[in-house]
Design a protein around this motif. Structure first.
Motif, PDB file in Angstrom:
ATOM      1  N   ALA A   1      18.631 -26.592   7.856  1.00 40.90           N
ATOM      2  CA  ALA A   1      17.217 -26.285   7.589  1.00 40.90           C
ATOM      3  C   ALA A   1      16.755 -25.106   8.436  1.00 40.90           C
ATOM      4  O   ALA A   1      15.553 -24.876   8.584  1.00 40.90           O
ATOM      5  CB  ALA A   1      16.353 -27.511   7.881  1.00 40.90           C
ATOM      6  N   GLY A   2      17.713 -24.354   8.984  1.00 41.29           N
ATOM      7  CA  GLY A   2      17.365 -23.291   9.917  1.00 41.29           C
ATOM      8  C   GLY A   2      16.410 -22.252   9.361  1.00 41.29           C
ATOM      9  O   GLY A   2      15.675 -21.645  10.112  1.00 41.29           O
ATOM     10  N   ASP A   3      16.436 -22.033   8.037  1.00 36.52           N
ATOM     11  CA  ASP A   3      15.559 -21.034   7.440  1.00 36.52           C
ATOM     12  C   ASP A   3      14.127 -21.539   7.271  1.00 36.52           C
ATOM     13  O   ASP A   3      13.235 -20.776   6.948  1.00 36.52           O
ATOM     14  CB  ASP A   3      16.093 -20.603   6.068  1.00 36.52           C
ATOM     15  N   LEU A   4      13.921 -22.840   7.448  1.00 38.73           N
ATOM     16  CA  LEU A   4      12.595 -23.423   7.262  1.00 38.73           C
ATOM     17  C   LEU A   4      11.973 -23.760   8.613  1.00 38.73           C
ATOM     18  O   LEU A   4      12.641 -24.298   9.491  1.00 38.73           O
ATOM     19  CB  LEU A   4      12.674 -24.696   6.413  1.00 38.73           C
ATOM     20  N   SER A   5      10.706 -23.450   8.753  1.00 38.66           N
ATOM     21  CA  SER A   5       9.998 -23.799   9.970  1.00 38.66           C
ATOM     22  C   SER A   5       9.726 -25.302   9.989  1.00 38.66           C
ATOM     23  O   SER A   5       9.871 -25.999   8.972  1.00 38.66           O
ATOM     24  CB  SER A   5       8.673 -23.041  10.051  1.00 38.66           C
ATOM     25  N   THR A   6       9.319 -25.817  11.151  1.00 35.38           N
ATOM     26  CA  THR A   6       8.998 -27.248  11.260  1.00 35.38           C
ATOM     27  C   THR A   6       7.902 -27.627  10.276  1.00 35.38           C
ATOM     28  O   THR A   6       7.971 -28.660   9.600  1.00 35.38           O
ATOM     29  CB  THR A   6       8.539 -27.572  12.698  1.00 35.38           C
ATOM     30  N   ARG A   7       6.887 -26.788  10.156  1.00 29.79           N
ATOM     31  CA  ARG A   7       5.776 -27.075   9.251  1.00 29.79           C
ATOM     32  C   ARG A   7       6.250 -27.072   7.794  1.00 29.79           C
ATOM     33  O   ARG A   7       5.852 -27.916   6.991  1.00 29.79           O
ATOM     34  CB  ARG A   7       4.665 -26.046   9.446  1.00 29.79           C
ATOM     35  N   GLU A   8       7.126 -26.125   7.461  1.00 39.29           N
ATOM     36  CA  GLU A   8       7.639 -26.073   6.086  1.00 39.29           C
ATOM     37  C   GLU A   8       8.477 -27.300   5.761  1.00 39.29           C
ATOM     38  O   GLU A   8       8.452 -27.797   4.633  1.00 39.29           O
ATOM     39  CB  GLU A   8       8.449 -24.790   5.879  1.00 39.29           C
ATOM     40  N   MET A   9       9.196 -27.817   6.763  1.00 33.90           N
ATOM     41  CA  MET A   9       9.954 -29.045   6.552  1.00 33.90           C
ATOM     42  C   MET A   9       9.012 -30.209   6.262  1.00 33.90           C
ATOM     43  O   MET A   9       9.290 -31.056   5.402  1.00 33.90           O
ATOM     44  CB  MET A   9      10.816 -29.356   7.791  1.00 33.90           C
ATOM     45  N   GLN A  10       7.882 -30.258   6.964  1.00 26.78           N
ATOM     46  CA  GLN A  10       6.901 -31.311   6.719  1.00 26.78           C
ATOM     47  C   GLN A  10       6.334 -31.202   5.303  1.00 26.78           C
ATOM     48  O   GLN A  10       6.159 -32.211   4.605  1.00 26.78           O
ATOM     49  CB  GLN A  10       5.770 -31.220   7.747  1.00 26.78           C
ATOM     50  N   VAL A  11       6.068 -29.969   4.888  1.00 22.70           N
ATOM     51  CA  VAL A  11       5.506 -29.755   3.549  1.00 22.70           C
ATOM     52  C   VAL A  11       6.518 -30.107   2.471  1.00 22.70           C
ATOM     53  O   VAL A  11       6.179 -30.761   1.478  1.00 22.70           O
ATOM     54  CB  VAL A  11       5.026 -28.294   3.386  1.00 22.70           C
ATOM     55  N   VAL A  12       7.768 -29.706   2.650  1.00 24.71           N
ATOM     56  CA  VAL A  12       8.767 -29.978   1.610  1.00 24.71           C
ATOM     57  C   VAL A  12       9.036 -31.481   1.502  1.00 24.71           C
ATOM     58  O   VAL A  12       9.333 -31.994   0.414  1.00 24.71           O
ATOM     59  CB  VAL A  12      10.072 -29.178   1.858  1.00 24.71           C
ATOM     60  N   ARG A  13       8.886 -32.211   2.599  1.00 27.70           N
ATOM     61  CA  ARG A  13       9.017 -33.667   2.523  1.00 27.70           C
ATOM     62  C   ARG A  13       7.887 -34.248   1.667  1.00 27.70           C
ATOM     63  O   ARG A  13       8.100 -35.185   0.905  1.00 27.70           O
ATOM     64  CB  ARG A  13       8.998 -34.279   3.927  1.00 27.70           C
ATOM     65  N   GLY A  14       6.697 -33.677   1.840  1.00 25.33           N
ATOM     66  CA  GLY A  14       5.574 -34.117   1.019  1.00 25.33           C
ATOM     67  C   GLY A  14       5.811 -33.840  -0.454  1.00 25.33           C
ATOM     68  O   GLY A  14       5.517 -34.672  -1.316  1.00 25.33           O
ATOM     69  N   LEU A  15       6.362 -32.651  -0.737  1.00 26.58           N
ATOM     70  CA  LEU A  15       6.680 -32.307  -2.131  1.00 26.58           C
ATOM     71  C   LEU A  15       7.700 -33.285  -2.703  1.00 26.58           C
ATOM     72  O   LEU A  15       7.579 -33.734  -3.840  1.00 26.58           O
ATOM     73  CB  LEU A  15       7.245 -30.879  -2.213  1.00 26.58           C
ATOM     74  N   ALA A  16       8.717 -33.597  -1.891  1.00 27.56           N
ATOM     75  CA  ALA A  16       9.768 -34.508  -2.349  1.00 27.56           C
ATOM     76  C   ALA A  16       9.218 -35.908  -2.614  1.00 27.56           C
ATOM     77  O   ALA A  16       9.754 -36.651  -3.436  1.00 27.56           O
ATOM     78  CB  ALA A  16      10.893 -34.567  -1.318  1.00 27.56           C
ATOM     79  N   ASP A  17       8.147 -36.264  -1.914  1.00 27.85           N
ATOM     80  CA  ASP A  17       7.502 -37.568  -2.114  1.00 27.85           C
ATOM     81  C   ASP A  17       6.512 -37.543  -3.277  1.00 27.85           C
ATOM     82  O   ASP A  17       5.835 -38.545  -3.551  1.00 27.85           O
ATOM     83  CB  ASP A  17       6.772 -38.002  -0.840  1.00 27.85           C
ATOM     84  N   GLY A  18       6.393 -36.381  -3.943  1.00 25.00           N
ATOM     85  CA  GLY A  18       5.512 -36.274  -5.100  1.00 25.00           C
ATOM     86  C   GLY A  18       4.042 -36.125  -4.763  1.00 25.00           C
ATOM     87  O   GLY A  18       3.172 -36.346  -5.615  1.00 25.00           O
ATOM     88  N   LYS A  19       3.756 -35.726  -3.537  1.00 22.18           N
ATOM     89  CA  LYS A  19       2.365 -35.593  -3.123  1.00 22.18           C
ATOM     90  C   LYS A  19       1.770 -34.259  -3.567  1.00 22.18           C
ATOM     91  O   LYS A  19       2.489 -33.258  -3.685  1.00 22.18           O
ATOM     92  CB  LYS A  19       2.256 -35.721  -1.598  1.00 22.18           C
ATOM     93  N   SER A  20       0.467 -34.241  -3.805  1.00 19.74           N
ATOM     94  CA  SER A  20      -0.237 -33.003  -4.150  1.00 19.74           C
ATOM     95  C   SER A  20      -0.495 -32.191  -2.886  1.00 19.74           C
ATOM     96  O   SER A  20      -0.367 -32.710  -1.767  1.00 19.74           O
ATOM     97  CB  SER A  20      -1.578 -33.338  -4.807  1.00 19.74           C
ATOM     98  N   ASN A  21      -0.861 -30.923  -3.061  1.00 23.30           N
ATOM     99  CA  ASN A  21      -1.206 -30.091  -1.907  1.00 23.30           C
ATOM    100  C   ASN A  21      -2.330 -30.727  -1.097  1.00 23.30           C
ATOM    101  O   ASN A  21      -2.321 -30.695   0.134  1.00 23.30           O
ATOM    102  CB  ASN A  21      -1.630 -28.694  -2.366  1.00 23.30           C
ATOM    103  N   LYS A  22      -3.299 -31.292  -1.795  1.00 22.52           N
ATOM    104  CA  LYS A  22      -4.441 -31.916  -1.121  1.00 22.52           C
ATOM    105  C   LYS A  22      -3.988 -33.095  -0.263  1.00 22.52           C
ATOM    106  O   LYS A  22      -4.455 -33.270   0.876  1.00 22.52           O
ATOM    107  CB  LYS A  22      -5.468 -32.376  -2.156  1.00 22.52           C
ATOM    108  N   GLU A  23      -3.073 -33.895  -0.796  1.00 26.60           N
ATOM    109  CA  GLU A  23      -2.575 -35.055  -0.046  1.00 26.60           C
ATOM    110  C   GLU A  23      -1.758 -34.621   1.168  1.00 26.60           C
ATOM    111  O   GLU A  23      -1.887 -35.196   2.259  1.00 26.60           O
ATOM    112  CB  GLU A  23      -1.723 -35.935  -0.971  1.00 26.60           C
ATOM    113  N   ILE A  24      -0.924 -33.594   0.980  1.00 20.67           N
ATOM    114  CA  ILE A  24      -0.122 -33.088   2.099  1.00 20.67           C
ATOM    115  C   ILE A  24      -1.042 -32.519   3.170  1.00 20.67           C
ATOM    116  O   ILE A  24      -0.823 -32.735   4.372  1.00 20.67           O
ATOM    117  CB  ILE A  24       0.883 -32.023   1.612  1.00 20.67           C
ATOM    118  N   ALA A  25      -2.059 -31.785   2.742  1.00 26.90           N
ATOM    119  CA  ALA A  25      -3.013 -31.199   3.686  1.00 26.90           C
ATOM    120  C   ALA A  25      -3.688 -32.299   4.500  1.00 26.90           C
ATOM    121  O   ALA A  25      -3.845 -32.177   5.728  1.00 26.90           O
ATOM    122  CB  ALA A  25      -4.057 -30.370   2.934  1.00 26.90           C
TER     123      ALA A  25
END
Length: 200
Positions: free
Chosen positions: A137-161
């Motif tokens: 995951a070296g190309d992804l920042s810590t925050r991007e890893m958190q966001v991509v986990r949210g995407l993988a869980d099917g969450k909307s941008n609003k929910e991830i935010a």
């Protein structure tokens, strides 16, 4: 030469400011957060160069670069960090930073780097950028890893935010960055690629 140094560690920013003055680069203005740096820019700008600590309050990864660019006009902005990876350094340049300065850089080399960036060139230490990240995951920042986990869980941008305590517009920027880094056409494909790489 007028330089703005923003770092939340008093010793780091004051030491750099004093060293630059001793090297004939003039008095540097200092700030301890991105918001403080933006205030200093508004009150004292323009500057010849802005150095922003990657991990200080308000930066939120490289989004801080965009915020400073919006307020500083054509002033070159460089990232200063003691912990960021080569992938972050490459991303900093990709989003328009004038350079990436590791805090481990020798003092004289830092002076040369600053002069180079003020002249309009881009600086990034060759030996640093050539380091290979062993983390998949070296190309992804810590925050991007958190966001991509949210995407993988099917969450909307609003929910991830809401989960991360961020603005929805910030999540949109992270999703855009994720799609670019993962070579995905959309958020769904980004989540699928992340799963294939076992990032989530």
């Amino acid at each position: 030469m007028r330089i703005l140094i923003a770092d939340d560690h008093d010793l780091v920013r004051e030491t750099i400011a004093l060293f630059l003055k001793s090297e004939g680069l003039g008095d540097a203005s200092v700030a301890d957060s991105l918001d403080d740096a933006l205030d200093v820019m508004a009150a004292e700008g323009p500057f010849d160069l802005v150095l922003l600590d990657y991990n200080m309050p308000g930066m939120d990864g490289l989004i801080g670069v965009d915020r400073m660019k919006a307020s500083s006009g054509a002033t070159p902005i460089a990232i200063l960090s003691g912990t960021a990876s080569p992938a972050v350094a490459r991303e900093a340049i990709a989003v328009g930073a004038a350079g990436f300065v590791p805090k481990t850089l020798a003092a004289r080399s830092m002076v040369n780097a600053i002069r180079l960036m003020v002249s309009g060139e881009v600086f990034i230490p060759y030996d640093f950028i050539q380091q290979d990240a062993s983390d998949p995951a070296g190309d992804l920042s810590t925050r991007e890893m958190q966001v991509v986990r949210g995407l993988a869980d099917g969450k909307s941008n609003k929910e991830i935010a809401r989960d991360l305590g961020l603005q929805e517009v910030t999540i949109k920027l992270h999703v855009k960055s994720l799609c670019r880094k993962l070579d995905a056409k959309n958020r769904t494909q980004a989540a699928m690629i992340a799963r294939d790489r076992r990032l989530v």
